[in-house]
Design a protein around this motif. Sequence first.
Motif, PDB file in Angstrom:
ATOM      1  N   VAL A   7     -10.634  37.895  23.244  1.00  0.00           N
ATOM      2  CA  VAL A   7     -10.307  36.498  23.553  1.00  0.00           C
ATOM      3  C   VAL A   7      -8.866  36.220  23.118  1.00  0.00           C
ATOM      4  O   VAL A   7      -8.529  36.351  21.933  1.00  0.00           O
ATOM      5  N   ASP A  51     -17.364  40.295  20.060  1.00  0.00           N
ATOM      6  CA  ASP A  51     -16.095  40.764  19.514  1.00  0.00           C
ATOM      7  C   ASP A  51     -16.241  41.275  18.089  1.00  0.00           C
ATOM      8  O   ASP A  51     -17.077  40.796  17.314  1.00  0.00           O
ATOM      9  N   SER A  55      -9.461  41.308  19.274  1.00  0.00           N
ATOM     10  CA  SER A  55     -10.405  40.441  19.973  1.00  0.00           C
ATOM     11  C   SER A  55     -10.094  40.432  21.460  1.00  0.00           C
ATOM     12  O   SER A  55      -8.931  40.475  21.873  1.00  0.00           O
TER      13      SER A  55
END
Length: 635
Positions: free
Chosen positions: A248, A615, A246
Amino acid sequence: MSHRTTSSVFGTLLGYAPGGVAAYSCDYESASDAQYPKRSAFRSYLDGIYMGYKWQCVEFARRWIYLNHGYIFDDISMAYDIFQLRSVRDVVTNSRLPLQAFANGSKSPPQPGSLLIWDQGGEFSETGHVAIVTEVFADKLRVAEQNLDHEIWPEGCNYSRELPATTTQEGEYWLQCSFNDATILGWMTQTDNSLYAQPTIATDKQLFALRSRYAKAQVDPQKSWLNVANEDEAAYVKAMHGDKLSAVSADQYRYYTLSETAQLTLQRATNELHGLFMHATDYVLENPALLDKFNLPRAILGKIRQSWDNRLNQLITSRFDFSMTPQGLKVYEYNCDSASCYMESAKIQGKWAHHYGVHEGQDSGKDLFNNLVNAWRKSQAKGLVHILHDCDPEEIYHALFIQQTLKSAGIASKMVSGISSLKWDPQGNILDVQGESIHWVWKTWSWETALDQIRSECEADQALGEHYEPAWERGQTPRLADILLHKNIMIFEPLWTLIPSNKAILPVLWSLFPNHPLLLQADFELNADLQASGYVTKPIVGRCGANIQLVDQDQDIIEATGGGFAAQEQIYQALFPLPLVDGYYVQVCTFTAAGKYAGSCLRVDASMIISKESDCMALRFVNDEALLSQQAVIN
């Protein structure tokens, strides 16, 4: 039957079943090229309704029940899948009628008109088989069918063969198969009476609910877990700015789970939908008025038809996008041309799970790499494959991953970044920088990118008709369109993928298969039904979620994206939002290799619309009982 000695050529009349329904020989090896010059000639229609491929067992069964009863069963991947159906569609009223399944040995014997179903295996190794029951006796049963032995039925008989039967003292009706290595599953009868029928087990809806889970925190979270000695992994790490699935940081430990039942549902849906999209593609290519709605340059229509006739089975990669919720499974669209996320699913999520110690369930992409390798082995690509890609970081690692699948398939390949190094030779062939001719190409560019280069010149020169050929000049650099439309270059994915990848296919599908449980209502015009349900507007040609608008039942725009496809024609599709799970809208994707289910992955976003920036996250398929027990603890 021992008295049959003559095998009939393809299309020969074998006999007439009750109701005067003809059965024909399905000996494909003897099919006439003059009579069946292209693949579409093998598709069987009746009253504009698709029956199946000439002259297979499913085609006969569907045609027989339609002519005698006016209903049809849904499209299925294989004949044995019919045993899982529980309804048929009345064509006139467009209503559903109950279809009961009775296992071999049931106390409810088959009836004339029942569908007799064989399982896959043995004589019917991959497909199973279906026949129509014509007469039922205590000690035998007669059936009519196609695609068994291609032999003319016995004179004066309206059936193809007899099967021995035994009726027990308890009233059980057992059929003996003619082949020692095949199995009769049972029979299907259209009736309201479900006594002795196979129970329709209600699946717990929670098995279709996505769940967010977290791996245990790592002692050294910065430790590398991708092998940068491998070119594809090094390119991935560069694109992602580190070893991560990901983008993030807060989501590095997050993954999602689905049940094994959900996995099986996705597999069946993928295989069935691929067949539906292929049928719709053929239907569009046979209907010029529909084809016009796809906004394709007239000059390449001949090449698209040629590609469809010659390369139907040459698809390597494609991806379906789904919304899976406890309320149902619905497909949004089919990405047949330059589908992405293969490396994330086949390689990265598995390595992520190993690094973070996630052993729950199974990796949803564990078989994807090998399935792609097998697809390449079955393809016509025998020489050097040039892999054409742009300088986009995602395209680079995706291209390098595909190169690994080619290598494992024993096929040589060469990476080509951009096209500026390519040249025309004196004979009109295209050469790479080392002077090797290009004959096989796998590309990351979409076909639409090439079409944009030729639209203006095709529209300006109406004399081109449907016979566009690239112009060339020795020593000059060819355009992308020149490469992809060159008569001596075979492209993966084939040119015909322009049709199923175009969103204009969605209203066509709905018109051909109205109320199909996997489809969302779609139309070329906004109608009252769509307004009442809420709807999505989509450009017929678009990528990465661009220029999409979600409108609710009150006609308020609840989400919209910009992009470069605003000038395209639009279609309208019923609103069926993605599930919101732990702060993210989650889209389930399934991949195919050569048109068959090959693996799954997830795309997530805080927005309701999945885009290029969304994502990928790991997806694990978990045992049903384990998943439900976890849910019980939570509750």
